[in-house]
Design an enzyme around this catalytic site. Structure first.
Site, mmCIF file in Angstrom:
data_model
loop_
_atom_site.group_PDB
_atom_site.id
_atom_site.type_symbol
_atom_site.label_atom_id
_atom_site.label_comp_id
_atom_site.label_asym_id
_atom_site.label_seq_id
_atom_site.Cartn_x
_atom_site.Cartn_y
_atom_site.Cartn_z
ATOM 1 N N CYS A 2 -33.560 -23.776 -15.315
ATOM 2 C CA CYS A 2 -34.933 -24.235 -15.537
ATOM 3 C C CYS A 2 -35.799 -23.961 -14.319
ATOM 4 C CB CYS A 2 -34.921 -25.728 -15.858
ATOM 5 S SG CYS A 2 -36.560 -26.465 -16.065
ATOM 6 N N CYS A 41 -31.675 -28.562 -12.866
ATOM 7 C CA CYS A 41 -30.918 -27.772 -13.838
ATOM 8 C C CYS A 41 -31.079 -26.292 -13.475
ATOM 9 C CB CYS A 41 -31.408 -28.044 -15.252
ATOM 10 S SG CYS A 41 -31.222 -29.767 -15.764
ATOM 11 N N CYS A 62 -39.509 -31.684 -10.563
ATOM 12 C CA CYS A 62 -38.390 -32.393 -11.200
ATOM 13 C C CYS A 62 -37.229 -32.456 -10.223
ATOM 14 C CB CYS A 62 -37.964 -31.668 -12.477
ATOM 15 S SG CYS A 62 -36.649 -32.509 -13.405
ATOM 16 N N CYS A 107 -39.957 -23.467 -23.225
ATOM 17 C CA CYS A 107 -38.989 -24.423 -22.682
ATOM 18 C C CYS A 107 -38.351 -23.882 -21.403
ATOM 19 C CB CYS A 107 -37.916 -24.678 -23.740
ATOM 20 S SG CYS A 107 -36.618 -25.809 -23.224
#
Length: 388
Positions: free
Chosen positions: A146, A143, A139, A367
């Site tokens: 994460c 963030c 990704c 998550c």
């Protein structure tokens, strides 16, 4: 008299080695598993010279029955199957690892054709069978809470690779639970590895396949796509698809959000919420705002009151997500009592709020935890975000 030299140099005696004909360029195979039925029909009629109903047969084999090879397609003639092998391919995903949680969650790691790894997470419950789907290898959003963001972006997944996760897990669940149906999965959430709207065209094609009557036929009510907030793409997403939208908000001020979510430096909270106000919603539908609770960072009473003010004119519900702690990232999870107090403030402020149950935390399947530990390394060459 003997000649002065034994070297024969006259043209009639020179020998030139024959130059071989250049090898024919390999035929580029069409990735038929990435085509919508309309695109596949064009390929059959225009490229293969076949009748259009053959495309429908192939499409159903791949996207209803989950076939991974042309040899499985027994109602296609052997000659057509051989032609397809020469001109087309079904992009494979190979199961590399399966991990089972104490709560019933199963995390699958898939190996792509080019040796990359992606993960998807199956979450069964009494009333639904949900799959969390990845859209990219890694990704680009970075963030800071994460684990996937530590990988950087390796590449986008093709529509076929996105859809193949669904087909592969359908096969796994059917075998595991001894089911007859080809499609035991009931719900899809695009909240796995990657930012879905950063791979929008491939996502849109995958959604078209997944919702098609001749394919898996998922209802728009049972598909949710999450985004960190790529504002221009939110508008396109609303115009060009009909599935549910979830926003990863995770902060009540721009200062907080910019520290943890670099995307906020380009599109701040005001711009993001303005896009949400303009988002076309079906009757009775709301936008889901995901709010990861980080101890001592965004979980104060003041944060809750600011969140009420931010969402007051948006049809919204808030999923409060206790943070799944990741090594080395420096954040702690909010305690249960504090999370409940936060939820009560939102509820008293007329914001529908729920504390989401984390699934698969013990297998790094929850998550923010998908990171192919030990496989993808942040030091590898990565692609820049190239935000719209």
């Amino acid at each position: 008299m003997l000649p002065e030299s034994n070297n024969i140099t006259s043209p009639e005696f020179s020998v030139t080695a024959p130059v071989p004909d250049p090898a024919p360029a390999p035929v580029k195979l069409t990735e038929v598993s990435s085509l919508t039925l309309e695109g596949l029909t064009r390929f059959f009629t225009e490229e293969l010279g076949e009748r259009s109903f053959r495309a429908s047969q192939l499409y159903r084999w791949i996207h209803q029955r989950g076939a991974t090879s042309f040899d499985e397609m027994t109602d296609l003639s052997k000659a057509l199957r051989e032609k397809l092998k020469q001109r087309a391919e079904i992009v494979p995903l190979v199961k590399d690892l399966e991990q089972r949680s104490v709560d019933g969650t199963i995390k699958y790691r898939w190996k792509t054709r080019d040796g990359r790894f992606i993960e998807s997470v199956y979450m069964p419950s009494p009333d639904r069978k949900t799959l969390c789907v990845s859209t990219q290898v890694g990704c680009a959003m970075a963030c800071s809470f994460c684990m996937t963001g530590t990988l950087g972006l390796k590449r986008n997944l093709t529509p076929g690779e996105i859809v193949a996760q669904v087909h592969a897990v359908n096969r796994e669940v059917r075998k595991l639970e001894k089911l007859e149906t080809y499609r035991p999965l009931s719900n899809l959430v695009f909240m796995g590895m990657g930012e879905p709207l950063h791979n929008f065209e491939n996502l849109k094609t995958a959604l078209s396949i997944l919702q098609s009557v001749d394919g898996p036929n998922f209802s728009h009510r049972h598909i949710t796509v999450s985004t960190v907030g790529l504002v221009p793409m939110i508008e396109r997403f609303g115009q060009e698809t009909d599935v549910k939208l979830a926003i990863s908000l995770n902060a009540s001020t721009d200062e907080q959000r910019s520290k943890t979510m670099p995307v906020n430096r380009k599109w701040n909270i005001a711009a993001l919420l303005d896009a949400c106000r303009k988002f076309p919603l079906r009757q009775g539908r709301r936008i889901t705002f995901e709010y990861v609770l980080l101890q001592g960072f965004n979980d104060s009473d003041e944060d809750a009151y600011r969140l009420i003010e931010l969402l007051k004119d948006i049809p919204a519900k808030v999923n409060l997500i206790p943070y799944n702690e990741n090594p080395g990232l420096g954040f702690k999870t909010t305690m249960d009592e504090r999370a409940e107090q936060f939820r009560e403030i939102l509820t008293n402020g007329h914001v529908a709020a729920f504390i989401r149950q984390n699934r698969g935390r013990d297998i790094a399947g929850a998550c923010g935890q998908l990171a192919n530990r030990g496989e993808e390394k942040a030091s590898e060459t990565t692609q820049g975000p190239e935000l719209p």
